[in-house]
Design a protein around this motif. Structure first.
Motif, PDB file in Angstrom:
ATOM      1  N   UNK A   7       0.921  -1.075  -0.277  1.00 26.49           N
ATOM      2  CA  UNK A   7       0.097  -0.055  -0.120  1.00 26.49           C
ATOM      3  C   UNK A   7       0.917   1.272  -0.124  1.00 26.49           C
ATOM      4  N   UNK A   8       0.466   2.037  -1.120  1.00 32.67           N
ATOM      5  CA  UNK A   8       1.418   3.465  -0.873  1.00 32.67           C
ATOM      6  C   UNK A   8       0.440   4.461  -0.303  1.00 32.67           C
ATOM      7  N   UNK A   9       0.820   5.236   0.770  1.00 32.00           N
ATOM      8  CA  UNK A   9       0.189   6.352   1.537  1.00 32.00           C
ATOM      9  C   UNK A   9       0.696   7.388   1.136  1.00 32.00           C
ATOM     10  N   UNK A  10      -0.132   8.158   0.695  1.00 32.07           N
ATOM     11  CA  UNK A  10       0.202   9.723   0.220  1.00 32.07           C
ATOM     12  C   UNK A  10      -0.252  10.698   1.119  1.00 32.07           C
ATOM     13  N   UNK A  55      -3.306   5.115  -1.453  1.00 29.40           N
ATOM     14  CA  UNK A  55      -4.252   5.871  -0.597  1.00 29.40           C
ATOM     15  C   UNK A  55      -3.752   7.158  -0.667  1.00 29.40           C
ATOM     16  N   UNK A  56      -4.597   8.119  -1.265  1.00 28.97           N
ATOM     17  CA  UNK A  56      -4.070   9.338  -1.500  1.00 28.97           C
ATOM     18  C   UNK A  56      -4.993  10.499  -0.667  1.00 28.97           C
ATOM     19  N   UNK A  57      -4.394  11.450   0.128  1.00 24.63           N
ATOM     20  CA  UNK A  57      -4.958  12.591   0.651  1.00 24.63           C
ATOM     21  C   UNK A  57      -5.489  13.558  -0.450  1.00 24.63           C
ATOM     22  N   UNK A  58      -6.691  13.942  -0.017  1.00 22.60           N
ATOM     23  CA  UNK A  58      -7.241  14.931  -1.085  1.00 22.60           C
ATOM     24  C   UNK A  58      -6.621  16.437  -1.063  1.00 22.60           C
ATOM     25  N   UNK A  59      -5.919  16.609  -0.210  1.00 23.37           N
ATOM     26  CA  UNK A  59      -5.473  18.343  -0.132  1.00 23.37           C
ATOM     27  C   UNK A  59      -4.087  17.730   0.497  1.00 23.37           C
ATOM     28  N   UNK A  60      -3.082  17.879  -0.641  1.00 23.10           N
ATOM     29  CA  UNK A  60      -1.670  17.628  -0.501  1.00 23.10           C
ATOM     30  C   UNK A  60      -1.127  19.183  -0.491  1.00 23.10           C
ATOM     31  N   UNK A  61       0.016  19.478   0.067  1.00 18.70           N
ATOM     32  CA  UNK A  61       0.831  20.895  -0.136  1.00 18.70           C
ATOM     33  C   UNK A  61       0.951  21.121  -1.676  1.00 18.70           C
TER      34      UNK A  61
END
Length: 139
Positions: A7-10, A55-61
């Motif tokens: 699993x790649x967690x971003x 898994x990708x966070x919707x708001x990245x910097x």
């Protein structure tokens, strides 16, 4: 089932990466965490390891999670299902709905989430594959 699955967690929040990594390792997944969309794209392009779920966070910097999901499909060899995780969007948001319908993301999970909800989305993605969409969200 999950022993050899990666699993790649971003996520740009270190605490979130740590929590997800700890939880997913207990579930016997191999976990790679990165703090930006740029790092995720680099890892997906350069890694010799297979990635089974992203898994990708919707708001990245550095980039919006939906755009990162699109770039994962167009700029990397990755075909793993992408699950968008967000405390910003809701399940009925038009962008989330459109992205699910188009297949850019496989599932949507709202923050905060229960571990069981995230696992349900991951196992659905692993069993069904990229061909259909799913939405899992907390009440």
């Amino acid at each position: 089932m999950a022993e050899s699955l990666t699993v790649l967690v971003v996520d740009d929040e270190l605490d979130v990466c740590w929590a997800l990594e700890t939880f997913l390792r207990r579930e016997r997944f191999t976990v790679v965490t990165v703090g930006s969309g740029t790092e995720a794209l680099r890892w997906l392009k350069e890694s010799k390891s297979a990635c089974h779920i992203v898994l990708v966070d919707a708001k990245l910097t550095d980039i919006e999670g939906v755009e990162l999901a699109r770039l994962i499909r167009t700029e990397t060899p990755c075909v793993a299902p992408v699950i968008l995780v967000s405390g910003y969007f809701y399940k009925d948001d038009s962008l989330v709905q459109e992205t699910l319908r188009s297949g850019v993301i496989f599932a949507f999970v709202t923050k905060p989430f229960r571990h069981e909800e995230l696992l349900k989305a991951i196992h659905a993605a692993l069993s069904i594959g990229q061909g259909s969409t799913s939405m899992v969200s907390s009440p």
